[in-house]
Design an enzyme around this catalytic site. Structure first.
Site, PDB file in Angstrom:
ATOM      1  N   SER A  16       0.802  -1.226   0.000  1.00 47.14           N
ATOM      2  CA  SER A  16       0.000   0.000   0.000  1.00 47.14           C
ATOM      3  C   SER A  16       0.832   1.271   0.000  1.00 47.14           C
ATOM      4  O   SER A  16       0.303   2.358  -0.221  1.00 47.14           O
ATOM      5  CB  SER A  16      -0.948   0.008   1.202  1.00 47.14           C
ATOM      6  OG  SER A  16      -0.212   0.078   2.416  1.00 47.14           O
ATOM      7  N   TYR A 154      15.050  -5.595  13.762  1.00 48.70           N
ATOM      8  CA  TYR A 154      14.856  -5.469  12.313  1.00 48.70           C
ATOM      9  C   TYR A 154      15.990  -6.161  11.566  1.00 48.70           C
ATOM     10  O   TYR A 154      15.763  -6.926  10.616  1.00 48.70           O
ATOM     11  CB  TYR A 154      14.788  -3.985  11.941  1.00 48.70           C
ATOM     12  CG  TYR A 154      14.703  -3.714  10.459  1.00 48.70           C
ATOM     13  CD1 TYR A 154      13.481  -3.784   9.802  1.00 48.70           C
ATOM     14  CD2 TYR A 154      15.836  -3.366   9.723  1.00 48.70           C
ATOM     15  CE1 TYR A 154      13.394  -3.526   8.437  1.00 48.70           C
ATOM     16  CE2 TYR A 154      15.758  -3.105   8.367  1.00 48.70           C
ATOM     17  CZ  TYR A 154      14.540  -3.188   7.726  1.00 48.70           C
ATOM     18  OH  TYR A 154      14.447  -2.936   6.376  1.00 48.70           O
ATOM     19  N   LYS A 158      15.816  -9.330   8.878  1.00 47.98           N
ATOM     20  CA  LYS A 158      16.253  -9.226   7.487  1.00 47.98           C
ATOM     21  C   LYS A 158      17.366 -10.217   7.168  1.00 47.98           C
ATOM     22  O   LYS A 158      17.417 -10.780   6.063  1.00 47.98           O
ATOM     23  CB  LYS A 158      16.689  -7.788   7.192  1.00 47.98           C
ATOM     24  CG  LYS A 158      15.538  -6.792   7.219  1.00 47.98           C
ATOM     25  CD  LYS A 158      14.486  -7.174   6.188  1.00 47.98           C
ATOM     26  CE  LYS A 158      13.217  -6.388   6.265  1.00 47.98           C
ATOM     27  NZ  LYS A 158      12.241  -6.764   5.227  1.00 47.98           N
TER      28      LYS A 158
END
Length: 259
Positions: A16, A154, A158
């Site tokens: 989005s 994070y 990843k």
């Protein structure tokens, strides 16, 4: 140069806004049928409307098996199958160690890493049926190559994605399915708009190409990995960062500019 992707069924998670929206728009521009997936239906539908073509919006919590299964079912119902999955959904709230809670850690891992596994699992039957499925995972330079204070959760998510990609590539190869990862550096998205000109100047100064990347830079790489021509590439990672990870120090960049 490349065979057409027109008519292919594509799912873009986290589609989005930001990089995800750029990826969705790129696939729609070549005639693919795109399902834009977000946690919020209004945002997904607004992005799909802005992208145009046959793009449609769908809302799901992809950190749950039920959400991932519903997403896959929606793509099959709308487009007759699934050819390409772009697992892009991700969040990056900052919290340093000592302040970060177990809930903070689990939320990031769930959204970024667990959802990658769940989305691949949910789409796998349809990808096998397509006979030449493509999966593109949006990882990052942060974690696998670099670090940044406040982003240990994070970075772990990843780096974890890349470990997932390598073994998944072996398991999926017999079915004609490839899985690869794009690893963006600093990309200019709407999420950075409020950080001000000083931030952009500092970031650009750390990149040999002296600019932040655009969402189209990541989208073009994702598109390539999805092509028939990339069918012999699997389990690979592509860094897209304008050379950001290359200098050994800021002195190297000073020398680059020296006459």
């Amino acid at each position: 140069m490349f065979n057409s992707l027109a008519g292919r069924s594509v799912i873009v998670t986290g589609g989005s806004k930001g990089i995800g929206k750029g990826i969705a728009a790129r696939f729609a521009a070549v005639g693919a049928k795109v399902l834009v997936v977000s946690r919020k239906l209004g945002e997904a539908q607004a992005a799909a409307k802005a992208i145009g073509g046959t793009a449609q919006g769908f809302a799901a919590d992809l950190s749950t098996p039920e959400g991932a299964d519903a997403m896959a079912a929606a793509a099959i119902a709308a487009h007759g199958g699934i050819d390409i999955l772009c697992a892009n959904a991700g969040i990056f709230p900052a919290a340093k160690l000592g302040v970060m809670t177990a809930a903070d850690f689990d939320h990031v891992i769930g959204t970024n890493l667990r959802s990658t596994f769940l989305c691949v699992s949910a789409c796998l039957p349809a990808l096998k049926a397509a006979g030449k499925g493509r999966i593109v995972v949006t990882s990052s330079i942060t974690g696998p190559i670099t670090g940044y204070p406040g982003w240990s959760h994070y970075g772990a998510s990843k780096a974890g994605q890349l470990g997932f990609v390598r073994t998944a590539a072996i398991e999926l190869a017999p079915y004609g399915i490839t899985i690869n990862a794009v690893m963006p550096g600093n990309i200019k998205t709407e999420g950075l708009d409020g950080l001000g000109p000083d931030y952009f100047a500092k970031m650009e100064a750390s990149i040999p190409m002296r600019r932040l990347g655009g969402v189209e830079d990541i989208a073009n790489a994702a598109l390539f990995f999805a092509t028939d021509e990339a069918g012999y590439i699997t389990g690979q990672n592509l860094v897209i960062d304008g050379g950001q990870v290359l200098p050994e120090s800021m002195m190297a960049l000073d020398e680059m500019d020296a006459v």
